[in-house]
Motif scaffolding. Structure first.
Motif, PDB file in Angstrom:
ATOM      1  N   ILE A  98       0.848  -1.196   0.000  1.00 15.85           N
ATOM      2  CA  ILE A  98       0.000   0.000   0.000  1.00 15.85           C
ATOM      3  C   ILE A  98       0.882   1.245   0.000  1.00 15.85           C
ATOM      4  CG2 ILE A  98      -1.805   1.276   1.241  1.00 15.85           C
ATOM      5  CD1 ILE A  98      -2.599  -1.365   2.616  1.00 15.85           C
ATOM      6  N   TYR A  99       0.643   2.135  -0.963  1.00 10.18           N
ATOM      7  CA  TYR A  99       1.377   3.404  -1.046  1.00 10.18           C
ATOM      8  C   TYR A  99       0.537   4.513  -0.417  1.00 10.18           C
ATOM      9  CZ  TYR A  99       3.732   7.443  -3.319  1.00 10.18           C
ATOM     10  OH  TYR A  99       4.375   8.622  -3.579  1.00 10.18           O
ATOM     11  N   MET A 100       1.143   5.238   0.542  1.00 10.44           N
ATOM     12  CA  MET A 100       0.459   6.343   1.195  1.00 10.44           C
ATOM     13  C   MET A 100       0.644   7.605   0.342  1.00 10.44           C
ATOM     14  SD  MET A 100      -0.638   4.573   3.644  1.00 10.44           S
ATOM     15  CE  MET A 100      -1.697   5.937   4.082  1.00 10.44           C
ATOM     16  N   THR A 101      -0.468   8.114  -0.186  1.00  7.12           N
ATOM     17  CA  THR A 101      -0.399   9.278  -1.084  1.00  7.12           C
ATOM     18  C   THR A 101      -1.711  10.047  -1.040  1.00  7.12           C
ATOM     19  OG1 THR A 101      -0.410   9.901  -3.456  1.00  7.12           O
ATOM     20  CG2 THR A 101      -0.968   7.630  -2.957  1.00  7.12           C
ATOM     21  N   PRO A 102      -1.652  11.387  -1.200  1.00  6.16           N
ATOM     22  CA  PRO A 102      -2.904  12.143  -1.243  1.00  6.16           C
ATOM     23  C   PRO A 102      -3.801  11.750  -2.422  1.00  6.16           C
ATOM     24  CG  PRO A 102      -0.987  13.604  -1.541  1.00  6.16           C
ATOM     25  CD  PRO A 102      -0.466  12.242  -1.252  1.00  6.16           C
ATOM     26  N   GLN A 103      -3.247  10.985  -3.373  1.00  5.46           N
ATOM     27  CA  GLN A 103      -4.052  10.533  -4.520  1.00  5.46           C
ATOM     28  C   GLN A 103      -4.827   9.253  -4.230  1.00  5.46           C
ATOM     29  OE1 GLN A 103      -1.481  10.321  -7.961  1.00  5.46           O
ATOM     30  NE2 GLN A 103      -0.639  12.355  -7.561  1.00  5.46           N
ATOM     31  N   CYS A 146       6.257   4.580   2.001  1.00  6.30           N
ATOM     32  CA  CYS A 146       6.210   6.007   2.337  1.00  6.30           C
ATOM     33  C   CYS A 146       7.078   6.791   1.365  1.00  6.30           C
ATOM     34  CB  CYS A 146       6.737   6.248   3.747  1.00  6.30           C
ATOM     35  SG  CYS A 146       5.882   5.294   5.014  1.00  6.30           S
ATOM     36  N   GLY A 147       6.487   7.764   0.691  1.00  8.41           N
ATOM     37  CA  GLY A 147       7.238   8.626  -0.213  1.00  8.41           C
ATOM     38  C   GLY A 147       7.740   9.863   0.493  1.00  8.41           C
ATOM     39  N   HIS A 148       8.659  10.549  -0.156  1.00 14.77           N
ATOM     40  CA  HIS A 148       9.151  11.853   0.300  1.00 14.77           C
ATOM     41  C   HIS A 148       9.374  12.739  -0.903  1.00 14.77           C
ATOM     42  CE1 HIS A 148      10.105  13.089   4.407  1.00 14.77           C
ATOM     43  NE2 HIS A 148       9.670  11.869   4.665  1.00 14.77           N
ATOM     44  N   LEU A 194      -3.603   4.612  -0.480  1.00 12.04           N
ATOM     45  CA  LEU A 194      -4.487   5.167   0.540  1.00 12.04           C
ATOM     46  C   LEU A 194      -4.022   6.561   0.920  1.00 12.04           C
ATOM     47  CD1 LEU A 194      -5.026   2.191   3.043  1.00 12.04           C
ATOM     48  CD2 LEU A 194      -6.673   3.093   1.371  1.00 12.04           C
ATOM     49  N   SER A 195      -4.998   7.398   1.294  1.00  7.74           N
ATOM     50  CA  SER A 195      -4.746   8.751   1.782  1.00  7.74           C
ATOM     51  C   SER A 195      -5.443   8.903   3.130  1.00  7.74           C
ATOM     52  CB  SER A 195      -5.331   9.770   0.800  1.00  7.74           C
ATOM     53  OG  SER A 195      -5.443  11.044   1.397  1.00  7.74           O
ATOM     54  N   ILE A 196      -4.791   9.564   4.087  1.00  9.01           N
ATOM     55  CA  ILE A 196      -5.485   9.796   5.365  1.00  9.01           C
ATOM     56  C   ILE A 196      -6.333  11.066   5.332  1.00  9.01           C
ATOM     57  CG2 ILE A 196      -3.899   8.422   6.771  1.00  9.01           C
ATOM     58  CD1 ILE A 196      -2.813  11.172   7.845  1.00  9.01           C
ATOM     59  N   GLY A 197      -6.368  11.769   4.210  1.00  8.43           N
ATOM     60  CA  GLY A 197      -7.212  12.958   4.103  1.00  8.43           C
ATOM     61  C   GLY A 197      -6.699  13.866   3.009  1.00  8.43           C
ATOM     62  N   TYR A 205      -4.999  16.469   2.162  1.00 14.04           N
ATOM     63  CA  TYR A 205      -3.940  17.445   2.402  1.00 14.04           C
ATOM     64  C   TYR A 205      -2.618  16.779   2.068  1.00 14.04           C
ATOM     65  CZ  TYR A 205      -4.794  14.778   6.612  1.00 14.04           C
ATOM     66  OH  TYR A 205      -5.063  13.753   7.478  1.00 14.04           O
ATOM     67  N   VAL A 206      -1.615  17.609   1.792  1.00 12.66           N
ATOM     68  CA  VAL A 206      -0.302  17.093   1.405  1.00 12.66           C
ATOM     69  C   VAL A 206       0.654  17.234   2.586  1.00 12.66           C
ATOM     70  CG1 VAL A 206       1.635  17.351  -0.193  1.00 12.66           C
ATOM     71  CG2 VAL A 206      -0.708  17.715  -1.009  1.00 12.66           C
ATOM     72  N   LEU A 207       1.363  16.161   2.895  1.00  7.13           N
ATOM     73  CA  LEU A 207       2.375  16.152   3.944  1.00  7.13           C
ATOM     74  C   LEU A 207       3.754  16.014   3.304  1.00  7.13           C
ATOM     75  CD1 LEU A 207       0.505  13.718   6.366  1.00  7.13           C
ATOM     76  CD2 LEU A 207       0.634  16.205   6.547  1.00  7.13           C
ATOM     77  N   THR A 208       4.798  16.240   4.094  1.00  3.21           N
ATOM     78  CA  THR A 208       6.156  16.147   3.532  1.00  3.21           C
ATOM     79  C   THR A 208       6.584  14.699   3.318  1.00  3.21           C
ATOM     80  OG1 THR A 208       7.128  16.231   5.743  1.00  3.21           O
ATOM     81  CG2 THR A 208       6.885  18.331   4.573  1.00  3.21           C
ATOM     82  N   GLY A 209       5.866  13.767   3.942  1.00  8.22           N
ATOM     83  CA  GLY A 209       6.200  12.363   3.768  1.00  8.22           C
ATOM     84  C   GLY A 209       5.025  11.475   4.103  1.00  8.22           C
ATOM     85  N   ILE A 224       3.709   9.762   8.599  1.00  5.98           N
ATOM     86  CA  ILE A 224       2.592  10.004   9.528  1.00  5.98           C
ATOM     87  C   ILE A 224       1.334   9.265   9.055  1.00  5.98           C
ATOM     88  CG2 ILE A 224       1.035  11.810  10.412  1.00  5.98           C
ATOM     89  CD1 ILE A 224       3.600  13.582  10.705  1.00  5.98           C
ATOM     90  N   PRO A 225       0.988   9.317   7.759  1.00  4.27           N
ATOM     91  CA  PRO A 225      -0.122   8.486   7.289  1.00  4.27           C
ATOM     92  C   PRO A 225       0.086   6.995   7.566  1.00  4.27           C
ATOM     93  CG  PRO A 225       0.354  10.177   5.670  1.00  4.27           C
ATOM     94  CD  PRO A 225       1.430  10.281   6.720  1.00  4.27           C
ATOM     95  N   ALA A 226       1.289   6.479   7.361  1.00  6.04           N
ATOM     96  CA  ALA A 226       1.543   5.047   7.620  1.00  6.04           C
ATOM     97  C   ALA A 226       1.311   4.727   9.095  1.00  6.04           C
ATOM     98  CB  ALA A 226       2.965   4.674   7.206  1.00  6.04           C
TER      99      ALA A 226
HETATM  100  C1  58G Z   1       2.045  14.829  -4.013  1.00  3.51           C
HETATM  101  C2  58G Z   1       2.933  15.275  -3.051  1.00  3.51           C
HETATM  102  C3  58G Z   1       1.924  13.478  -4.257  1.00  3.51           C
HETATM  103  C4  58G Z   1       0.233  10.862   2.069  1.00  3.51           C
HETATM  104  C5  58G Z   1       3.691  14.346  -2.357  1.00  3.51           C
HETATM  105  C6  58G Z   1       2.694  12.561  -3.553  1.00  3.51           C
HETATM  106  C7  58G Z   1       1.513  11.149   1.657  1.00  3.51           C
HETATM  107  C8  58G Z   1      -0.206  13.178   2.243  1.00  3.51           C
HETATM  108  C9  58G Z   1      -0.649  11.878   2.368  1.00  3.51           C
HETATM  109  C10 58G Z   1       3.575  12.981  -2.599  1.00  3.51           C
HETATM  110  C11 58G Z   1       1.889  12.476   1.533  1.00  3.51           C
HETATM  111  C12 58G Z   1      -2.041  11.583   2.813  1.00  3.51           C
HETATM  112  C13 58G Z   1       5.639  12.533  -1.233  1.00  3.51           C
HETATM  113  C14 58G Z   1       5.278  12.898   0.152  1.00  3.51           C
HETATM  114  C15 58G Z   1       3.642  11.346  -0.746  1.00  3.51           C
HETATM  115  C16 58G Z   1       4.404  11.978  -1.862  1.00  3.51           C
HETATM  116  C17 58G Z   1       4.109  12.047   0.523  1.00  3.51           C
HETATM  117  N1  58G Z   1       1.015  13.458   1.842  1.00  3.51           N
HETATM  118  N2  58G Z   1      -2.939  12.551   2.719  1.00  3.51           N
HETATM  119  N3  58G Z   1       3.105  12.880   1.097  1.00  3.51           N
HETATM  120  O1  58G Z   1      -2.298  10.466   3.249  1.00  3.51           O
END
Ligand code: 58G
Length: 231
Positions: free
Chosen positions: A85-90, A113-115, A132-135, A137-141, A144-146
């Motif tokens: 499972i990849y944690m991503t806002p998508q 976990c991406g960065h 999966l996304s926890i919501g 919004y965009v985080l730096t990595g 925290i979602p994992a």
């Molecule tokens: C755009 C920006 C796409 C999960 C950064 C992918 C991960 C939010 C969530 C990324 C995340 C969430 C690189 C940093 C994924 C990558 C990571 N931000 N909402 N950021 O669960």
């Protein structure tokens, strides 16, 4: 249940996940957590794991090679393929129902976990089963979602919560579908405010219907959209 986390920052996890209920679940052998440093799998002589995006644009991307090699290091000894499972806002938004289903359907989960600005698409195509996304919004990595996913899924594993909490969790009404009713503990009067009388009555049926009513009222007031959703 086993979680393997692929991350550039493995040190972020133990301080958060070693305490309390999740720590106890590991001690009891109900939960196994492994944190794998993606940087250990680069073949770059300077230990680089990121590079510039083809086509230009802001920021850096994680390269495919160390991500795929790290995943293969996990799966090499296995005669099955764990779900990745990849944690991503998508991704699909992670909900209580998602946590319940992961706990039920999978015994081994790899969390990626991406960065930076994300990961080379070819690595994602090679190893990721779903996102999966926890919501929204965009985080730096993705760390925290994992951690949020590990915590929410782990408490759905039988035996992880105490006996009392376990039966509470089973009560689907209060777990993910309605907001919790207000709760009170000692003292009976705090700064002049009394605990609602019904809770002191010892009348279990009345307490139950009061709580249900409070849950419904709160949900209508604070999160009306929860009452419209299915699942
Ligand atoms: C755009 C920006 C796409 C999960 C950064 C992918 C991960 C939010 C969530 C990324 C995340 C969430 C690189 C940093 C994924 C990558 C990571 N931000 N909402 N950021 O669960």
């Amino acid at each position: 249940m086993r979680f393997d986390v692929l991350t550039l920052f493995p040190g972020m996890f133990p301080p958060v996940l070693s305490d309390s209920i999740i720590g106890r679940a590991q001690a009891k052998g109900l939960l196994e957590l492994n944190f794998i440093n993606i940087r250990d799998y680069t073949t770059d002589k300077h230990g680089r794991v990121d590079d510039y995006p083809y086509g230009g644009g802001a920021g850096m991307l994680m390269q495919a090679e160390p991500v795929v090699r790290a995943f293969r290091a996990i799966t090499a000894d296995l005669d099955y393929r764990p779900v990745c499972i990849y944690m991503t806002p998508q991704g699909q938004v992670f909900r209580q129902e998602t946590a319940r289903r992961i706990a039920k359907d999978f015994s081994h989960v790899v969390l990626l976990c991406g960065h930076y600005e994300g990961i080379d698409e070819r690595a994602l195509e090679e190893i990721v089963d779903f996102e999966l996304s926890i919501g929204d919004y965009v985080l730096t990595g993705g760390e925290i979602p994992a951690m949020a996913v590990i915590d929410a899924v782990s408490r759905m594993i039988p035996g992880v919560l105490g006996g009392q909490e376990e039966s509470f969790r089973e009560e689907s009404l209060y777990d993910g579908k309605l907001l919790e009713y207000p709760q009170y503990t000692r003292p009976e009067v705090f700064e002049g405010k009394r605990v609602p009388e019904v809770l002191l009555s010892g009348h279990h049926a009345n307490i139950e219907s009061w709580r249900k009513e409070q849950s419904l009222l709160r949900t209508k007031m604070k999160r009306p959209e929860l009452l419209e959703e299915e699942t």
